[in-house]
Scaffold this motif. Structure first.
Motif: not given
Length: 93
Positions: A15-22, A53-64
């Motif tokens: 979630f912190a990574g997604m906020v950072g991407l935003a 963003l696509l990599v972040a979505v792919a890694w969201f659960t596997s490499r948080p």
């Protein structure tokens, strides 16, 4: 009666990574106005952001924890592009 499955604790790192991407998306969006970067540089930066963003979505659960590094990497690419463009290509606001 079957026992309910135990859920793992939810990690805050993706979630912190997604906020950072935003945040980096707004940084890239403001680059054209604030720095005067050409359209092609903005398109390339936007493509880098979409790929992250696509990599972040792919890694969201596997490499948080790795998701947090993506906005840092994109911000470094942005910084290198802006500094390099201002210094060697003469971009100015």
């Amino acid at each position: 009666m079957p026992r309910p499955a135990v859920r793992e604790r939810l990690s805050p790192w993706p979630f912190a990574g997604m906020v950072g991407l935003a945040c980096v998306a707004f940084l890239i969006g403001a680059t054209g106005v604030a720095v005067g970067a050409p359209w092609w540089a903005l398109v390339l930066l936007a493509l880098v952001w979409v790929a992250a963003l696509l990599v972040a979505v792919a890694w969201f659960t596997s490499r948080p924890r790795a998701v947090v590094l993506l906005p840092v990497a994109v911000a470094l690419v942005w910084f290198a592009t802006v500094v390099g463009g201002a210094r060697w290509l003469g971009w100015s606001a």
